[in-house]
Design an enzyme around this catalytic site. Structure first.
Site, PDB file in Angstrom:
ATOM      1  N   ASP A 185      14.195 -27.525 -27.298  1.00 21.24           N
ATOM      2  CA  ASP A 185      14.548 -27.635 -28.717  1.00 21.24           C
ATOM      3  C   ASP A 185      15.464 -28.841 -28.891  1.00 21.24           C
ATOM      4  O   ASP A 185      16.295 -29.120 -28.009  1.00 21.24           O
ATOM      5  CB  ASP A 185      15.250 -26.348 -29.197  1.00 21.24           C
ATOM      6  N   GLU A 243       7.354 -11.204 -38.590  1.00 27.08           N
ATOM      7  CA  GLU A 243       8.784 -11.065 -38.342  1.00 27.08           C
ATOM      8  C   GLU A 243       9.155  -9.594 -38.478  1.00 27.08           C
ATOM      9  O   GLU A 243       8.601  -8.876 -39.315  1.00 27.08           O
ATOM     10  CB  GLU A 243       9.582 -11.904 -39.342  1.00 27.08           C
ATOM     11  N   ASN A 246      -3.610 -15.647 -43.807  1.00 26.00           N
ATOM     12  CA  ASN A 246      -2.386 -15.478 -44.597  1.00 26.00           C
ATOM     13  C   ASN A 246      -2.686 -15.487 -46.094  1.00 26.00           C
ATOM     14  O   ASN A 246      -2.114 -14.699 -46.856  1.00 26.00           O
ATOM     15  CB  ASN A 246      -1.365 -16.564 -44.253  1.00 26.00           C
ATOM     16  N   CYS A 251       6.182 -17.694 -44.484  1.00 28.35           N
ATOM     17  CA  CYS A 251       4.755 -17.938 -44.238  1.00 28.35           C
ATOM     18  C   CYS A 251       3.865 -17.830 -45.469  1.00 28.35           C
ATOM     19  O   CYS A 251       3.194 -18.792 -45.829  1.00 28.35           O
ATOM     20  CB  CYS A 251       4.261 -16.991 -43.159  1.00 28.35           C
TER      21      CYS A 251
HETATM   22  C1  UGA Z   1       3.031 -12.980 -42.180  1.00 29.33           C
HETATM   23  C2  UGA Z   1       1.713 -12.406 -41.608  1.00 29.33           C
HETATM   24  O1  UGA Z   1       1.660 -10.999 -41.856  1.00 29.33           O
HETATM   25  C3  UGA Z   1       1.617 -12.669 -40.106  1.00 29.33           C
HETATM   26  O2  UGA Z   1       0.349 -12.227 -39.610  1.00 29.33           O
HETATM   27  C4  UGA Z   1       1.744 -14.175 -39.869  1.00 29.33           C
HETATM   28  O3  UGA Z   1       1.708 -14.493 -38.479  1.00 29.33           O
HETATM   29  C5  UGA Z   1       3.078 -14.660 -40.445  1.00 29.33           C
HETATM   30  O4  UGA Z   1       3.111 -14.372 -41.857  1.00 29.33           O
HETATM   31  C6  UGA Z   1       3.134 -16.152 -40.205  1.00 29.33           C
HETATM   32  O5  UGA Z   1       2.274 -16.878 -40.701  1.00 29.33           O
HETATM   33  O6  UGA Z   1       3.983 -16.587 -39.407  1.00 29.33           O
HETATM   34  P1  UGA Z   1       5.601 -12.200 -42.191  1.00 29.33           P
HETATM   35  O7  UGA Z   1       5.807 -13.293 -43.170  1.00 29.33           O
HETATM   36  O8  UGA Z   1       6.508 -12.102 -41.020  1.00 29.33           O
HETATM   37  O9  UGA Z   1       4.110 -12.273 -41.566  1.00 29.33           O
HETATM   38  O10 UGA Z   1       5.734 -10.814 -42.948  1.00 29.33           O
HETATM   39  P2  UGA Z   1       4.763  -9.725 -43.588  1.00 29.33           P
HETATM   40  O11 UGA Z   1       5.019  -8.417 -42.967  1.00 29.33           O
HETATM   41  O12 UGA Z   1       3.363 -10.182 -43.619  1.00 29.33           O
HETATM   42  O13 UGA Z   1       5.337  -9.638 -45.079  1.00 29.33           O
HETATM   43  C7  UGA Z   1       5.328 -10.773 -45.948  1.00 29.33           C
HETATM   44  C8  UGA Z   1       5.820 -10.376 -47.321  1.00 29.33           C
HETATM   45  O14 UGA Z   1       4.865  -9.571 -47.991  1.00 29.33           O
HETATM   46  C9  UGA Z   1       7.118  -9.566 -47.335  1.00 29.33           C
HETATM   47  O15 UGA Z   1       7.959 -10.046 -48.361  1.00 29.33           O
HETATM   48  C10 UGA Z   1       6.671  -8.146 -47.633  1.00 29.33           C
HETATM   49  O16 UGA Z   1       7.653  -7.393 -48.297  1.00 29.33           O
HETATM   50  C11 UGA Z   1       5.481  -8.414 -48.532  1.00 29.33           C
HETATM   51  N1  UGA Z   1       4.479  -7.332 -48.526  1.00 29.33           N
HETATM   52  C12 UGA Z   1       3.792  -7.029 -47.398  1.00 29.33           C
HETATM   53  C13 UGA Z   1       4.222  -6.636 -49.702  1.00 29.33           C
HETATM   54  O17 UGA Z   1       4.819  -6.898 -50.765  1.00 29.33           O
HETATM   55  N2  UGA Z   1       3.267  -5.641 -49.694  1.00 29.33           N
HETATM   56  C14 UGA Z   1       2.567  -5.331 -48.579  1.00 29.33           C
HETATM   57  O18 UGA Z   1       1.706  -4.410 -48.654  1.00 29.33           O
HETATM   58  C15 UGA Z   1       2.838  -6.035 -47.401  1.00 29.33           C
END
Ligand code: UGA
Length: 441
Positions: free
Chosen positions: A35, A160, A213, A265
């Protein structure tokens, strides 16, 4: 695990880089983590984990002897042939991905054309990049006499908050390559996880990531719009999502209505795909709607509060949770950022609490009171808004909460609370897409 695993380099020690490094170390590889941030490397060297991610500190500690930290890419080049690139690709003002950190890595690798085939390196792209980036990088490499360097696209799908678990149990591993040694080596590296491998070309692998995504974000905006219609029709979006999700062509996951998606993301990648399409002359209409619905969804909290409180001027509003989702300290694109600013603009006094993200939040949110705990945030509140569904908020004693509040409104921005328990405490519950439940006392 065996000690005969291929050593690897990982450039970038953020969420993706550190989890990838710890994960491959756990599978038996020596991992050379690089890094440019000397302070971060010093902290990692001292056994400190700069991010909050469940299970990561334990995994790093358990595999400490196989993890090597340095600011010098030459250390990775010396020991490893596969160099995983996990640097940030944040959005630019135009919405395109900023690839400067990726290209800095490409630049930092010296031309090693004199090396034999067996000594050559490969860049394995973990960072999320627009489709076509691999082809551009290969052109740059060729222009700089670095043709000996192979290129593999291996997008990351971990979430995450459950990143360690996701690394160890991937739904699929996508490997896009030119059919040379490097693609085979990456597939071998993942073999112990026994995941389904999608072996494809580089551009398709890049597109799998962005499209995945964007599709998940679309699913969320879709259910959020259904929730908004449910509010007008008396339906309950939780029931609707349950009924829809049992169709296995739809599935239960990512159908939780709420106050919008955030994180590093979805907002970035939906925009990046929209820009990528636009740059090649295609207007991706659906993604415009996904983004707009998400922005409006964050703001609907304000109209709901106005409906209950009349005016927000001088009102105490407690925000429970600040991170973009539970089990992370990540504040990027969190709904709490928009909410805290809008509430203050409308004259409210805002009290906030997050069990982990406070330090990050203090850099981004001004003018609010950072409470010492959920009950401190709730003290004298006219309304409580659940922004992030941390476990400790779900298990709150609502009678205790009611006795501390000045008002009675509980707005559940994640449909995560037990609404009967809230109403039984004499409070007025409102979720997203499920109407209002008033005091049961
Ligand atoms: C997301 C993808 O789920 C991962 O597969 C991907 O690797 C990652 O982006 C990335 O590109 O690095 P992440 O951003 O860590 O992962 O979190 P998520 O669990 O997907 O949630 C994203 C957002 O959507 C959160 O704010 C969550 O509260 C919201 N969400 C999720 C909803 O409002 N409703 C849902 O049913 C699911």
């Amino acid at each position: 695990m065996s000690g005969d695993r291929l050593p690897i380099g990982v450039i970038g020690t953020g969420y993706v880089g550190l989890v990838t490094a710890a994960g491959f170390a756990h599978l038996g590889s020596d991992v050379y983590c690089i890094d440019i941030d000397a302070d971060k490397i010093a902290r990692l060297e001292a056994g400190e984990i700069p991010i909050y991610e469940p299970g990561l500190a334990e995994m790093v500690a358990a595999n400490r002897e196989r993890l090597h930290f340095s600011t010098d890419i030459a250390d990775a080049l010396e020991h490893a042939r596969l160099l995983f690139v996990a640097v940030g690709t944040p959005p630019t003002y135009s919405g395109d991905a900023d690839l400067s950190a990726v290209y800095a890595v490409v630049e930092a690798i010296p031309a090693l054309a004199t090396r034999s085939e067996q000594q050559r390196h490969a860049l394995v792209m973990k960072s999320t990049v627009p489709a076509g980036t691999g082809a551009s990088i290969k052109r740059v490499l060729a222009g700089e006499g670095k043709q000996g360097l192979s290129y593999v696209s291996c997008p990351e799908f971990l979430k995450e908050g459950s990143a360690v678990k996701d690394f160890l149990n991937p739904d699929r591993v996508v490997v896009g390559d030119d059919g040379d040694w490097a693609g085979d080596a990456v597939v071998d590296l993942y073999a112990p996880l026994q995941a389904t491998v999608v072996r494809t070309d580089i551009a398709s692998a890049e597109m799998v990531k962005l499209a995945s995504n964007a599709f998940l974000a679309t699913k969320i905006s879709f259910i959020n719009e259904i929730a908004n219609v449910c509010e007008e029709t008396g339906a309950d979006v939780i029931e609707v999502a349950r009924g829809m999700g049992l169709d296995d062509r739809i599935g239960q996951k990512f159908l939780q209505a709420g106050i919008g998606f955030g994180g590093s993301c979805f907002p970035k990648d939906v925009n990046a795909l929209k820009q990528l399409a636009g740059n090649s002359g295609y207007h991706f209409q659906l993604l415009n709607a996904v983004i707009e619905v998400n922005e409006l969804q964050k703001r609907r909290v304000i109209s709901k509060l106005l409906k209950h409180l009349g005016s927000l001027v001088g009102k105490n509003i407690a925000l429970l949770g600040l991170a973009f989702k539970p089990n992370t300290d990540d504040m990027r694109e969190a709904s709490s950022l928009v909410l805290s600013a809008r509430l203050q603009a409308d004259g409210a006094k805002v009290r906030v609490y997050d069990p982990i993200a406070e330090e990050e939040a203090r850099h981004l949110i001004r003018g609010v009171y950072f409470a010492t705990g959920a009950l401190d945030a709730i003290q004298d509140a006219d309304a409580v808004v659940l922004v992030t569904e941390w476990e400790e908020f779900i298990t709150l004693d609502w009678d205790d909460v009611a006795s501390r509040m000045a008002g009675t409104v509980v707005l559940d921005g994640r449909n995560a609370l037990d609404r009967e328990a809230v109403a039984a405490a004499g409070l007025t519950y409102e979720g997203i897409g499920r109407g209002t439940l008033t005091s049961l006392t």
